[in-house]
Write an enzyme that holds these catalytic residues in place. Structure first.
Site, PDB file in Angstrom:
ATOM      1  N   HIS A 204       0.796  -1.230   0.000  1.00 33.64           N
ATOM      2  CA  HIS A 204       0.000   0.000   0.000  1.00 33.64           C
ATOM      3  C   HIS A 204       0.826   1.277   0.000  1.00 33.64           C
ATOM      4  O   HIS A 204       0.303   2.369  -0.176  1.00 33.64           O
ATOM      5  CB  HIS A 204      -0.901   0.045   1.247  1.00 33.64           C
TER       6      HIS A 204
HETATM    7  C1  UD1 Z   1      -1.210   6.362   5.623  1.00 34.68           C
HETATM    8  C2  UD1 Z   1       0.167   6.746   6.162  1.00 34.68           C
HETATM    9  C3  UD1 Z   1       1.127   5.580   5.947  1.00 34.68           C
HETATM   10  C4  UD1 Z   1       0.564   4.307   6.589  1.00 34.68           C
HETATM   11  C5  UD1 Z   1      -0.836   4.043   6.082  1.00 34.68           C
HETATM   12  C6  UD1 Z   1      -1.439   2.906   6.852  1.00 34.68           C
HETATM   13  C7  UD1 Z   1       0.738   9.129   6.027  1.00 34.68           C
HETATM   14  C8  UD1 Z   1       1.588  10.120   5.331  1.00 34.68           C
HETATM   15  N1  UD1 Z   1       0.706   7.912   5.470  1.00 34.68           N
HETATM   16  O1  UD1 Z   1      -1.055   6.109   4.229  1.00 34.68           O
HETATM   17  O2  UD1 Z   1       2.372   5.875   6.562  1.00 34.68           O
HETATM   18  O3  UD1 Z   1       1.412   3.231   6.264  1.00 34.68           O
HETATM   19  O4  UD1 Z   1      -1.666   5.204   6.291  1.00 34.68           O
HETATM   20  O5  UD1 Z   1      -2.491   2.312   6.179  1.00 34.68           O
HETATM   21  O6  UD1 Z   1       0.138   9.436   7.014  1.00 34.68           O
HETATM   22  N2  UD1 Z   1      -8.421   6.141   1.290  1.00 34.68           N
HETATM   23  C9  UD1 Z   1      -9.687   5.639   1.198  1.00 34.68           C
HETATM   24  N3  UD1 Z   1     -10.352   5.353   2.360  1.00 34.68           N
HETATM   25  C10 UD1 Z   1      -9.817   5.555   3.588  1.00 34.68           C
HETATM   26  C11 UD1 Z   1      -8.526   6.088   3.666  1.00 34.68           C
HETATM   27  C12 UD1 Z   1      -7.834   6.373   2.509  1.00 34.68           C
HETATM   28  O7  UD1 Z   1     -10.221   5.435   0.108  1.00 34.68           O
HETATM   29  O8  UD1 Z   1     -10.478   5.254   4.599  1.00 34.68           O
HETATM   30  C13 UD1 Z   1      -7.687   6.412   0.013  1.00 34.68           C
HETATM   31  C14 UD1 Z   1      -7.880   7.830  -0.494  1.00 34.68           C
HETATM   32  O9  UD1 Z   1      -7.884   7.768  -1.893  1.00 34.68           O
HETATM   33  C15 UD1 Z   1      -6.597   8.517  -0.023  1.00 34.68           C
HETATM   34  C16 UD1 Z   1      -5.580   7.397  -0.091  1.00 34.68           C
HETATM   35  O10 UD1 Z   1      -6.288   6.212   0.261  1.00 34.68           O
HETATM   36  O11 UD1 Z   1      -6.247   9.614  -0.810  1.00 34.68           O
HETATM   37  C17 UD1 Z   1      -4.411   7.585   0.849  1.00 34.68           C
HETATM   38  O12 UD1 Z   1      -4.840   7.763   2.197  1.00 34.68           O
HETATM   39  P1  UD1 Z   1      -3.907   8.528   3.254  1.00 34.68           P
HETATM   40  O13 UD1 Z   1      -4.489   8.439   4.609  1.00 34.68           O
HETATM   41  O14 UD1 Z   1      -3.541   9.877   2.743  1.00 34.68           O
HETATM   42  O15 UD1 Z   1      -2.564   7.715   3.208  1.00 34.68           O
HETATM   43  P2  UD1 Z   1      -2.307   6.154   3.267  1.00 34.68           P
HETATM   44  O16 UD1 Z   1      -1.791   5.712   1.936  1.00 34.68           O
HETATM   45  O17 UD1 Z   1      -3.469   5.449   3.832  1.00 34.68           O
HETATM   46  N1  UDP Z   2      -4.101  -5.107   8.703  1.00 35.62           N
HETATM   47  C1  UDP Z   2      -5.441  -5.417   8.902  1.00 35.62           C
HETATM   48  N2  UDP Z   2      -6.194  -5.756   7.818  1.00 35.62           N
HETATM   49  C2  UDP Z   2      -5.694  -5.811   6.552  1.00 35.62           C
HETATM   50  C3  UDP Z   2      -4.321  -5.484   6.364  1.00 35.62           C
HETATM   51  C4  UDP Z   2      -3.549  -5.123   7.451  1.00 35.62           C
HETATM   52  O1  UDP Z   2      -5.925  -5.389  10.035  1.00 35.62           O
HETATM   53  O2  UDP Z   2      -6.444  -6.125   5.626  1.00 35.62           O
HETATM   54  C5  UDP Z   2      -3.304  -4.684   9.863  1.00 35.62           C
HETATM   55  C6  UDP Z   2      -2.055  -5.485  10.137  1.00 35.62           C
HETATM   56  O3  UDP Z   2      -2.321  -6.531  11.043  1.00 35.62           O
HETATM   57  C7  UDP Z   2      -1.101  -4.461  10.745  1.00 35.62           C
HETATM   58  C8  UDP Z   2      -1.616  -3.125  10.261  1.00 35.62           C
HETATM   59  O4  UDP Z   2      -2.847  -3.379   9.604  1.00 35.62           O
HETATM   60  O5  UDP Z   2      -1.207  -4.461  12.168  1.00 35.62           O
HETATM   61  C9  UDP Z   2      -0.635  -2.493   9.323  1.00 35.62           C
HETATM   62  O6  UDP Z   2      -1.191  -1.367   8.758  1.00 35.62           O
HETATM   63  P1  UDP Z   2      -0.759  -0.792   7.360  1.00 35.62           P
HETATM   64  O7  UDP Z   2      -0.108  -1.874   6.564  1.00 35.62           O
HETATM   65  O8  UDP Z   2      -1.945  -0.118   6.802  1.00 35.62           O
HETATM   66  O9  UDP Z   2       0.273   0.341   7.749  1.00 35.62           O
HETATM   67  P2  UDP Z   2       1.814   0.393   8.167  1.00 35.62           P
HETATM   68  O10 UDP Z   2       2.033  -0.540   9.288  1.00 35.62           O
HETATM   69  O11 UDP Z   2       2.637   0.054   6.958  1.00 35.62           O
HETATM   70  O12 UDP Z   2       1.992   1.828   8.528  1.00 35.62           O
END
Ligand code: UD1
Ligand code: UDP
Length: 366
Positions: A204
């Site tokens: 992701h």
């Molecule tokens: C964020 C964090 C990243 C973390 C990840 C965990 C920052 C800079 N990044 O990345 O470090 O690893 O969360 O999952 O804070 N979106 C949806 N629904 C949601 C949320 C997001 O559709 O509920 C989509 C939107 O298109 C959005 C994109 O995902 O623009 C990115 O979401 P965002 O929260 O900005 O960053 P993540 O990639 O989730």
């Molecule tokens: N996770 C979850 N459901 C999923 C994928 C991941 O509950 O479908 C959990 C996983 O167990 C881990 C956390 O999400 O604890 C990791 O989050 P993510 O990969 O979004 O972010 P990161 O850790 O890279 O910031």
């Protein structure tokens, strides 16, 4: 003591759950739970709040998605009045996301004692998360380190020892508590009609999925892996894979099963049942280590060098040949638990609460 926990995204809910549980056992601590709204889909937020019993969120800032500046700015604007109204004795923020940055910065500006959970992790590269965690650390009075090396990184940045605490990793607390629950409970995965002996994939990160060349190579590798793969797909990844025409390509491949993101307990269940993990998530690669699963990391750097030095994981990057070689190398590996676990003993949340009780932080007098 009034503790405010600021959280906003999937990994945050998972990191906050064990703390909320510990706080609920302490009559001298009251909790204010703040959700910035960075993640908002049911699969990315609601499902976790429900399964961890965090439904009593006191404030949801509902900031939603946006560019980094817009999202962080909206959080700061919404957090200020909450801090002024609630007057917490200490603010806690986990991780390295935009919510972490905004929470720590907002609290710092009011001189409210602040604690950063997962402090001191560095990759020394350009990434938005690198600056988020650096700023959060330098705003904080309590730096709760998940591994010992993190404390050394903080000392190298002239953070005084009096602020640095080694607690172990809070995700290890959560994993240990949940593993028991998952193994004792009935199997919630039947609905997914899973293939036997699958590899579990998560991917992701912006560095992985936002770049067409990078993600195309990874997709080519996935298609060539001669094994069933289950991929709970993060909304960011889905958006970019669709934009690049790669979602339908993956969907057509017989051995790849794309599913919606699942809740934490289902995810841990998937992880425990999997033969191998492929991921670019720093959270998931730690969980693969906790579960003693061979793991291939789809990234070029990591915060968690310890796991790679022990040989439990390979940094494969984004190039097809290297990914295929790494999968081959990790296939069939069986690991024993490490004697001296770098992530502690699964009591990080207890230690954090006990440190706060001993030091008794106070909302600043006006
Ligand atoms: C964020 C964090 C990243 C973390 C990840 C965990 C920052 C800079 N990044 O990345 O470090 O690893 O969360 O999952 O804070 N979106 C949806 N629904 C949601 C949320 C997001 O559709 O509920 C989509 C939107 O298109 C959005 C994109 O995902 O623009 C990115 O979401 P965002 O929260 O900005 O960053 P993540 O990639 O989730
Ligand atoms: N996770 C979850 N459901 C999923 C994928 C991941 O509950 O479908 C959990 C996983 O167990 C881990 C956390 O999400 O604890 C990791 O989050 P993510 O990969 O979004 O972010 P990161 O850790 O890279 O910031």
């Amino acid at each position: 003591m009034k503790v405010m926990l600021i959280m906003g995204n999937r990994p945050h809910f998972i990191k906050c759950a064990p703390l909320v549980k510990e706080i609920s056992k302490e009559p001298d601590i009251s909790l204010v739970l703040v959700h910035t709204g960075q993640h908002y889909d049911w699969e990315m937020s609601g499902t976790f709040l429900k399964e961890f019993g965090l439904t009593a969120v006191d404030y949801n800032c509902e900031v939603g998605s946006g560019t980094h500046g817009v999202q962080t700015g909206r959080m700061l604007e919404k957090l200020d009045p909450i801090l002024l109204t609630e007057k917490p004795d200490v603010v806690l923020v986990p991780g390295d996301t935009n919510t972490t940055l905004a929470g720590a910065l907002a609290a710092y500006k009011f001189h409210i004692p602040t604690g950063h959970i997962e402090a001191g992790m560095r990759e020394y590269i350009w990434r938005p998360e690198e600056m988020n965690k650096l700023v959060a650390d330098h705003c904080s009075d309590y730096l709760f380190c998940p591994i010992k090396r993190a404390a050394d990184s903080l000392r190298a940045e002239n953070i005084p020892d009096s602020r640095i605490y080694f607690t172990g990793d809070i995700t290890y607390d959560m994993f240990l508590q949940s593993k028991e629950k998952v193994q004792a409970g009935s199997d919630g995965l039947d609905r997914l009609n899973l293939p036997p002996d699958f590899f579990l994939l998560t991917m992701h990160r912006a560095e992985t999925v936002d770049h067409q060349n990078e993600v195309s190579e990874i997709v080519e590798a996935l298609i060539e892996i001669d094994h069933s793969i289950v991929y709970p797909i993060h909304p960011r990844a889905k958006k970019f894979l669709m934009r690049f025409g790669l979602y339908s390509k993956l969907n057509r491949v017989r051995n790849i099963k794309l599913i919606d993101p699942v809740g934490y307990f289902d995810f841990i269940n998937l992880l425990l049942k999997s033969k191998m993990v492929l991921t670019d998530s720093s959270g998931v690669l730690k969980e693969a280590f906790y579960a003693l699963k061979p793991c291939v990391t789809l990234d070029y750097t990591t915060e968690y060098k310890e796991i790679f030095d022990l040989g439990y994981n390979i940094l494969a990057g984004h190039k097809k040949d290297r990914i295929l070689e790494s999968v081959q190398e990790m296939s069939g590996k069986i690991f024993a638990p490490v004697v001296d676990n770098p992530f502690g003993d699964g009591t990080a949340s207890k230690k954090i609460i006990s440190i706060l009780q001993q030091t008794n932080p106070k909302y600043p007098a006006t």
